[in-house]
Scaffold this active site. Structure first.
Site, PDB file in Angstrom:
ATOM      1  N   ASP A  33      16.844 135.555  86.525  1.00  0.00           N
ATOM      2  CA  ASP A  33      15.954 134.463  85.616  1.00  0.00           C
ATOM      3  C   ASP A  33      16.493 133.035  85.613  1.00  0.00           C
ATOM      4  O   ASP A  33      17.629 132.626  84.856  1.00  0.00           O
ATOM      5  CB  ASP A  33      15.913 134.888  84.044  1.00  0.00           C
ATOM      6  CG  ASP A  33      15.036 134.234  83.046  1.00  0.00           C
ATOM      7  OD1 ASP A  33      14.353 133.168  83.810  1.00  0.00           O
ATOM      8  OD2 ASP A  33      14.984 134.110  82.329  1.00  0.00           O
TER       9      ASP A  33
ATOM     10  N   HIS B 227      12.445 136.780  84.799  1.00  0.00           N
ATOM     11  CA  HIS B 227      12.371 136.573  83.415  1.00  0.00           C
ATOM     12  C   HIS B 227      11.939 137.711  82.640  1.00  0.00           C
ATOM     13  O   HIS B 227      12.454 137.834  81.509  1.00  0.00           O
ATOM     14  CB  HIS B 227      11.491 135.186  83.310  1.00  0.00           C
ATOM     15  CG  HIS B 227      11.350 134.855  81.994  1.00  0.00           C
ATOM     16  ND1 HIS B 227      12.344 134.209  81.196  1.00  0.00           N
ATOM     17  CD2 HIS B 227      10.259 134.718  81.176  1.00  0.00           C
ATOM     18  CE1 HIS B 227      12.154 133.851  80.177  1.00  0.00           C
ATOM     19  NE2 HIS B 227      10.883 134.099  79.939  1.00  0.00           N
TER      20      HIS B 227
ATOM     21  N   TRP C 298       7.905 123.918  84.396  1.00  0.00           N
ATOM     22  CA  TRP C 298       7.144 124.873  83.560  1.00  0.00           C
ATOM     23  C   TRP C 298       6.355 124.285  82.534  1.00  0.00           C
ATOM     24  O   TRP C 298       5.148 124.500  82.354  1.00  0.00           O
ATOM     25  CB  TRP C 298       7.951 126.207  83.134  1.00  0.00           C
ATOM     26  CG  TRP C 298       7.357 126.892  82.086  1.00  0.00           C
ATOM     27  CD1 TRP C 298       7.875 127.054  80.781  1.00  0.00           C
ATOM     28  CD2 TRP C 298       6.399 127.672  82.037  1.00  0.00           C
ATOM     29  NE1 TRP C 298       7.035 127.971  80.131  1.00  0.00           N
ATOM     30  CE2 TRP C 298       6.196 128.381  81.019  1.00  0.00           C
ATOM     31  CE3 TRP C 298       5.404 127.902  82.992  1.00  0.00           C
ATOM     32  CZ2 TRP C 298       4.965 129.002  80.569  1.00  0.00           C
ATOM     33  CZ3 TRP C 298       4.041 128.523  82.964  1.00  0.00           C
ATOM     34  CH2 TRP C 298       4.235 129.323  81.344  1.00  0.00           C
TER      35      TRP C 298
ATOM     36  N   ASP D 249      12.749 135.432  75.349  1.00  0.00           N
ATOM     37  CA  ASP D 249      11.894 134.282  75.730  1.00  0.00           C
ATOM     38  C   ASP D 249      11.939 133.635  74.232  1.00  0.00           C
ATOM     39  O   ASP D 249      12.476 133.576  73.440  1.00  0.00           O
ATOM     40  CB  ASP D 249      10.675 134.465  76.481  1.00  0.00           C
ATOM     41  CG  ASP D 249       9.778 133.202  76.800  1.00  0.00           C
ATOM     42  OD1 ASP D 249      10.194 132.558  77.599  1.00  0.00           O
ATOM     43  OD2 ASP D 249       9.115 132.880  76.152  1.00  0.00           O
ATOM     44  N   TRP D 250      10.545 133.151  73.877  1.00  0.00           N
ATOM     45  CA  TRP D 250      10.070 132.737  72.521  1.00  0.00           C
ATOM     46  C   TRP D 250      10.168 133.626  71.431  1.00  0.00           C
ATOM     47  O   TRP D 250      10.476 133.354  70.132  1.00  0.00           O
ATOM     48  CB  TRP D 250       8.771 132.117  72.511  1.00  0.00           C
ATOM     49  CG  TRP D 250       8.637 130.607  72.589  1.00  0.00           C
ATOM     50  CD1 TRP D 250       8.426 130.067  73.923  1.00  0.00           C
ATOM     51  CD2 TRP D 250       8.944 129.606  71.647  1.00  0.00           C
ATOM     52  NE1 TRP D 250       8.480 128.649  73.496  1.00  0.00           N
ATOM     53  CE2 TRP D 250       8.621 128.299  72.217  1.00  0.00           C
ATOM     54  CE3 TRP D 250       9.261 129.694  70.333  1.00  0.00           C
ATOM     55  CZ2 TRP D 250       8.897 127.156  71.549  1.00  0.00           C
ATOM     56  CZ3 TRP D 250       9.333 128.643  69.495  1.00  0.00           C
ATOM     57  CH2 TRP D 250       9.043 127.294  69.982  1.00  0.00           C
TER      58      TRP D 250
END
Length: 301
Positions: free
Chosen positions: A245, A274, A159, A118-119
């Site tokens: 995901d 995810h 999101w 993710d980030w």
């Protein structure tokens, strides 16, 4: 800048999180990180994303440390035990990069294996591209380095709007929804621990709006520059995406086709949503250990 610091008692007796806290100061903000395993071993840098914290890696940290690796898992500013500016406008992509660069410089980490999701990938891949001599391998699970030149999934737009405009932003429920398995009450309490009130959630709400979705977005040019480095990256590059995901689906193939170091690696698809660290933590950690064992690092038993 108004800054909130989550009270330490919120982190007492968290399930499966016995790690001693460590801190550095970046721009006057206290940044927390986990540091486990042999202090003289080559480091594995585990970077979390949105809206989690180092608790996400609680099952992976001991497995990689037991294999002989030094495992570093920071809490990004705005998350976990790190300080949290309360104004959403205090957060920017470049600001997070500056904080992570300061963290890297202060800890002096070298010969790093990056593990990111993710980030953690948006920041970690940039960090590796901008400090290539300090990284020796990369493992990406459910992550990407977007430039705004590719269309984003509809799921991401939904999101982003939710994070910005919903009056209700339930951290643990978000993570539970993004996982195949159901989190227990103690796990949900741990994910909610850093965020006792609305003002603590500004960083978590900010992240989706900082993702480059147009070619002209503020981070797009810097990310394109990072891609020029990654497209020449010959060091080991492994993908360990999950099979469930909707946001990052296909990103593994995209990177495998463009990053030379991905050629010939044992890329794997793990079972999970995810947050694959929740669904397949042992398999994820073992993929990291196997990669490092092939490079002659750690316990190869």
């Amino acid at each position: 800048m108004d800054v909130a610091r989550t009270p330490d008692e919120r982190f007492e007796r968290l399930l499966d999180y016995p790690f001693k806290p460590h801190y550095v100061e970046v721009d006057g903000l206290r940044m927390h990180y986990v540091d486990e395993g042999p202090a003289d071993a080559m480091p594995v840098l585990m970077m979390h994303g949105e809206p989690s914290w180092s608790y996400l890696y609680r099952h992976m940290i001991p497995i990689c440390a037991a294999a002989g690796h030094r495992v570093i898992a920071p809490d990004l500013i705005g998350f976990g035990k790190s300080d949290k500016p309360t104004d959403i406008n205090a957060y920017s992509y470049q600001g997070h990069m500056h904080w992570m660069q300061s963290f890297l410089d202060q800890t002096g980490l070298r010969d790093i294996t990056l593990v990111c999701q993710d980030w953690g990938s948006l920041l970690g891949l940039r960090l590796a591209a901008e400090n290539p001599d300090r990284f020796r391998a990369i493992v990406v699970g459910n992550g990407m380095l977007p430039t705004g030149d590719q269309p984003v999934p509809k799921a991401f737009q939904l999101w982003k709007n939710f994070a910005l405009y919903s009056p209700w932003f339930p951290i643990s429920r978000i993570i539970n929804t993004g996982s195949f398995r159901t989190l227990g009450p103690d796990e949900r309490r741990a994910y909610d621990a850093p965020f006792p009130a609305k003002k603590y959630k500004a960083g978590a709400r900010a992240f989706p709006k900082l993702v480059p979705v147009k070619p002209s977005d503020p981070a797009s040019e810097s990310n394109r520059a990072a891609w020029k480095v990654l497209e020449q990256w010959e060091k080991p590059f492994l993908t360990t995406f999950s099979n469930g995901d909707p946001i990052t689906r296909g990103g593994d193939r995209f990177m495998q086709e463009r990053i030379p170091g991905a050629k010939g690696q044992p890329h794997t698809t793990l079972t999970g949503g995810h947050f694959l660290q929740e669904d397949s933590p042992v398999q994820f950690a073992c993929a990291v250990n196997d990669l490092l064992a092939s490079l002659g690092q750690g316990d190869q038993k």
